[in-house]
Write an enzyme that holds these catalytic residues in place. Structure first.
Site, PDB file in Angstrom:
ATOM      1  N   CYS A   2      -2.888  -4.486 106.925  1.00 46.16           N
ATOM      2  CA  CYS A   2      -2.283  -4.748 105.637  1.00 46.16           C
ATOM      3  C   CYS A   2      -3.065  -5.823 104.894  1.00 46.16           C
ATOM      4  O   CYS A   2      -4.183  -6.168 105.267  1.00 46.16           O
ATOM      5  CB  CYS A   2      -0.829  -5.206 105.817  1.00 46.16           C
ATOM      6  SG  CYS A   2       0.162  -4.107 106.861  1.00 46.16           S
ATOM      7  N   ARG A  49       1.359  -3.108 102.507  1.00 46.04           N
ATOM      8  CA  ARG A  49       1.407  -2.438 103.804  1.00 46.04           C
ATOM      9  C   ARG A  49       0.591  -1.157 103.840  1.00 46.04           C
ATOM     10  O   ARG A  49       0.724  -0.303 102.954  1.00 46.04           O
ATOM     11  CB  ARG A  49       2.858  -2.120 104.173  1.00 46.04           C
ATOM     12  CG  ARG A  49       3.013  -1.536 105.582  1.00 46.04           C
ATOM     13  CD  ARG A  49       4.441  -1.162 105.880  1.00 46.04           C
ATOM     14  NE  ARG A  49       4.594  -0.684 107.256  1.00 46.04           N
ATOM     15  CZ  ARG A  49       5.625  -0.003 107.715  1.00 46.04           C
ATOM     16  NH1 ARG A  49       6.625   0.275 106.896  1.00 46.04           N
ATOM     17  NH2 ARG A  49       5.675   0.402 108.970  1.00 46.04           N
ATOM     18  N   LEU A  50      -0.248  -1.057 104.852  1.00 48.45           N
ATOM     19  CA  LEU A  50      -0.886   0.199 105.239  1.00 48.45           C
ATOM     20  C   LEU A  50      -0.199   0.624 106.529  1.00 48.45           C
ATOM     21  O   LEU A  50      -0.417   0.036 107.591  1.00 48.45           O
ATOM     22  CB  LEU A  50      -2.387   0.008 105.456  1.00 48.45           C
ATOM     23  CG  LEU A  50      -3.190   1.246 105.856  1.00 48.45           C
ATOM     24  CD1 LEU A  50      -3.195   2.274 104.723  1.00 48.45           C
ATOM     25  CD2 LEU A  50      -4.617   0.877 106.236  1.00 48.45           C
ATOM     26  N   ILE A  52       0.638   2.097 109.854  1.00 49.39           N
ATOM     27  CA  ILE A  52      -0.104   2.657 110.978  1.00 49.39           C
ATOM     28  C   ILE A  52       0.814   2.868 112.176  1.00 49.39           C
ATOM     29  O   ILE A  52       0.792   3.906 112.820  1.00 49.39           O
ATOM     30  CB  ILE A  52      -1.271   1.721 111.376  1.00 49.39           C
ATOM     31  CG1 ILE A  52      -2.218   1.477 110.182  1.00 49.39           C
ATOM     32  CG2 ILE A  52      -2.023   2.296 112.570  1.00 49.39           C
ATOM     33  CD1 ILE A  52      -2.947   2.706 109.702  1.00 49.39           C
ATOM     34  N   ASN A  75      -1.029  -9.206 109.103  1.00 48.50           N
ATOM     35  CA  ASN A  75      -2.060  -8.191 108.927  1.00 48.50           C
ATOM     36  C   ASN A  75      -2.762  -7.997 110.259  1.00 48.50           C
ATOM     37  O   ASN A  75      -3.270  -8.971 110.837  1.00 48.50           O
ATOM     38  CB  ASN A  75      -3.065  -8.649 107.858  1.00 48.50           C
ATOM     39  CG  ASN A  75      -4.307  -7.769 107.822  1.00 48.50           C
ATOM     40  OD1 ASN A  75      -4.240  -6.564 108.092  1.00 48.50           O
ATOM     41  ND2 ASN A  75      -5.446  -8.361 107.501  1.00 48.50           N
ATOM     42  N   GLY A  76      -2.789  -6.778 110.759  1.00 52.29           N
ATOM     43  CA  GLY A  76      -3.532  -6.531 111.991  1.00 52.29           C
ATOM     44  C   GLY A  76      -2.864  -5.525 112.896  1.00 52.29           C
ATOM     45  O   GLY A  76      -1.945  -4.802 112.510  1.00 52.29           O
ATOM     46  N   ASP A 100       4.550  -3.366 115.731  1.00 53.56           N
ATOM     47  CA  ASP A 100       4.007  -4.556 116.372  1.00 53.56           C
ATOM     48  C   ASP A 100       4.293  -5.801 115.534  1.00 53.56           C
ATOM     49  O   ASP A 100       4.302  -6.919 116.055  1.00 53.56           O
ATOM     50  CB  ASP A 100       2.504  -4.400 116.621  1.00 53.56           C
ATOM     51  CG  ASP A 100       1.701  -4.189 115.356  1.00 53.56           C
ATOM     52  OD1 ASP A 100       2.202  -3.535 114.429  1.00 53.56           O
ATOM     53  OD2 ASP A 100       0.555  -4.678 115.291  1.00 53.56           O
ATOM     54  N   GLY A 372     -18.323   0.786 116.770  1.00 55.30           N
ATOM     55  CA  GLY A 372     -19.017   0.239 117.939  1.00 55.30           C
ATOM     56  C   GLY A 372     -19.425  -1.209 117.791  1.00 55.30           C
ATOM     57  O   GLY A 372     -20.200  -1.714 118.619  1.00 55.30           O
TER      58      GLY A 372
END
Length: 627
Positions: A2, A49-50, A52, A75-76, A100, A372
């Site tokens: 977010c 908010r995104l 997930i 955020n995270g 979470d 990666g």
């Protein structure tokens, strides 16, 4: 994943919902799914908010505990949130969501600042304690998620991006000249400075608190973790390291697949992204993968090898991914520069517009993508750098040797000429001291080549890796895309920094010739093919998942053929931007000196693609942030 914002008025004035809304709207691209604000007198939180994990309204933020004592903007992703949730439930906590975010909120309520030691993931968050009138801020170990702050007239502002902070009407927009010198020395900023004089970058692996105490106060910072590469006191056989590393790597990839939306993967022709995709494909059939290639019709010299699409396509075939790719041409850089400068907020390591485009591609199909990043920094992917100083006689000698290597853009002898318009304001800046300060908390007793190399690994992780992570976050979130980095799983990192150097590198203590860092792609004389050196233990593990021709290939960065394009198809753009007497960068840099350096590239005398890229980005930054 977010975007967060906040205002803490230490003058005890009520926070304006309009100002808070302006800050939050400025980073709407980070969270298009939902928005919210929380105000409790002198404190205000904003959130975009995104969605997930837990796509329902129960995951709405800012989030408040049932007793109204604690409020959170976060955020995270904390990948071990389910284990923590079960532990908190056993302690009497009750949850209404499956997110979470709620676990982070209750973890702080239970353990206070010590909660960050329990989180395995990426995060930047703020918690308000309405009883103690205390604000708590924290950022993840590695700096995967950004956090910025500023203090204006005793008002603390913080946000995921600088563009939110500069909406505050009383914040003065000025270029930080010391940060500019730092950047044009290292092509990075090692300190907490930004290009904006009044805005600072919150340090990684750090938490801070500030209490409302008679209207005054200051942030009190505490570092809770750091990279400390060190030889183990009782090393075991290489086979044991290989098996444990393999277990932790598989665990990390599987752990970071937790999501309620589709997860994809970047897939270059290299082994880091290839091995992550191989393992992810075992869990997600027909996982979507993404590659960015380059039109090489006008490339010359070493740049004709820069397109990695064939290797990516081969691995996509092996792993049965649903594969998408795009091809960039010289004009794509020119077209995107103004928007990219706005999103990246200040140039960092390397030229990064290909990252912008491949994130844009991935965002059309998924919300989460695996990358990666971190494999090179943990396992010794740049041996020609480490060997540069491995034979030093003491710490100060080591700093001198490594510092000379890291002057990537403008060497010391040219700094005074380049910064002539502002020299009186920056003459006190000693970039060697800035360089040395990176090792402030590291042991300085260096006796063996391994000691020096571990110092260099530490340096790269604290600076170069951090720059890469900032770039990755800004350019993916510009497209509302979450990037995850399995190599930076806590368990994996804690193990990797204790693996003996001899299992990562082969030619310990040898003085290896320095390749030209202006030339990405296969390094000078195909370094790995000549020496078979770098990331040795990781290559042995990756052979279990990807073709041996991939694990035994030389190191190649994700770079466009800009050296050729700047002299060819993009030369008009370069001249229009940098040979313009009214260019804003010449308020700070000496025009004739800069143009002389650019001339060297255009006439084929010296490869200065990194400098040209940095100048173009800086000019666009001036127009977007100061104009």
């Amino acid at each position: 994943m977010c975007g967060i914002t906040g205002i803490f008025d230490l003058n005890c004035q009520a926070v304006s919902p309009v100002l808070l809304k302006n800050m939050t709207t400025a980073i709407a691209h980070r969270g298009p799914d939902d928005e919210g604000i929380y105000i409790d007198g002198c404190i205000g939180f904003g959130h975009r908010r995104l969605s997930i994990i837990d796509l329902t309204p129960t995951g709405h933020q800012p989030m408040v505990t049932p007793d109204k004592r604690y409020a959170l903007t976060y955020n995270g992703e904390v990948y071990n949130f389910r284990e923590l949730r079960a532990e908190l439930q056993s302690l009497g906590h009750r949850f209404i969501s499956t997110s979470d975010s709620e676990v982070v909120l209750h973890a702080y309520a239970e353990w206070g600042s010590a909660c960050v030691d329990r989180f395995n993931g990426m995060f930047a968050f703020a918690v308000w304690d309405a009883v103690e009138k205390k604000l708590f801020l924290a950022r993840d170990r590695y700096g995967i998620k950004p956090l910025y702050y500023a203090v204006v007239d005793n008002v603390l502002l913080f946000a995921s991006e600088q563009k939110a902070i500069i909406t505050y009407p009383r914040l003065k927009r000025e270029l930080d000249l010391e940060a500019l010198v730092e950047y044009f020395s290292f092509q990075n900023i090692f300190t907490d400075r930004t290009f904006l004089k009044n805005v600072r970058l919150f340090p990684p692996a750090t938490w801070a608190s500030i209490s409302l105490d008679k209207g005054t106060g200051s942030l009190s910072f505490r570092k809770y973790w750091d990279f400390m590469f060190k030889e183990p006191e009782s090393p075991v056989a290489e086979e044991e390291y290989i098996e444990e590393l393999d277990r932790l790597f598989r665990q990390a990839v599987k752990r970071q697949l937790v999501s309620d939306v589709d997860v994809g993967a970047y897939l270059s022709g290299g082994m880091d992204s290839g091995s992550i995709t191989a393992l992810a494909a075992q869990e997600i059939p027909y996982i979507k993968s993404f590659t960015c290639g380059f039109d090489l019709s006008s490339a010359s010299g070493i740049e004709v090898t820069y397109d990695e699409r064939s290797g990516a396509e081969y691995m996509s075939y092996l792993f049965k991914t649903e594969h998408y790719e795009m091809v960039l041409k010289s004009g794509d850089m020119e077209r995107i520069m103004p928007m990219m400068a706005w999103h990246i907020e200040e140039p960092r390591v390397g030229q990064s517009y290909p990252n912008y485009y491949v994130a844009q591609l991935a965002s059309k199909f998924v919300k989460v993508v695996l990358a990666g990043t971190g494999g090179d920094e943990l396992f010794g992917g740049y041996p020609w750098r480490y060997y540069r100083a491995a034979g030093s006689s003491n710490f100060e000698d080591y700093v001198d040797n490594y510092y000379q290597f890291w002057q990537r853009l403008i060497p010391n002898k040219t700094i005074k000429d380049v910064f002539q318009p502002v020299w009186n304001d920056v003459r006190h800046v000693w970039t060697r001291d800035i360089f040395k300060s990176v090792f402030l908390d590291h042991e300085h007793v260096l006796r063996t080549p391994e000691d020096y190399i571990n110092h260099s690994l530490c340096f790269e992780a604290r600076t170069f890796l951090h720059g890469l992570l900032l770039v990755d976050d800004k350019l993916s979130m510009a497209h509302s895309l979450e990037t995850r980095v399995p190599f930076l799983d806590n368990d994996l990192v804690d193990f990797a920094i204790r693996i003996p150097v001899r299992y990562k590198l082969r030619n310990l203590g040898k003085d290896i010739e320095r390749p030209n860092e202006n030339e990405p792609g296969p390094k000078q004389d195909n370094y790995f093919k000549r020496t078979q050196d770098g990331k040795l233990i990781l290559r042995k593990i990756m052979e279990r998942y990807i073709p041996v021709e991939i694990t035994e290939r030389e190191k190649q960065g994700f770079s466009a053929p800009d050296a050729s394009w700047f002299k060819g198809e993009s030369i008009d753009y370069v001249k229009r931007m940098l040979y313009n007497d009214r260019a804003e960068l010449y308020n700070y840099l000496h025009k004739e000196t800069i143009q002389g350096l650019v001339d060297q590239h255009l006439h084929g005398i010296e490869n200065r693609r990194l400098l040209i890229w940095s100048l173009l980005n800086f000019e666009n930054w001036c127009k977007r942030f100061l104009g």
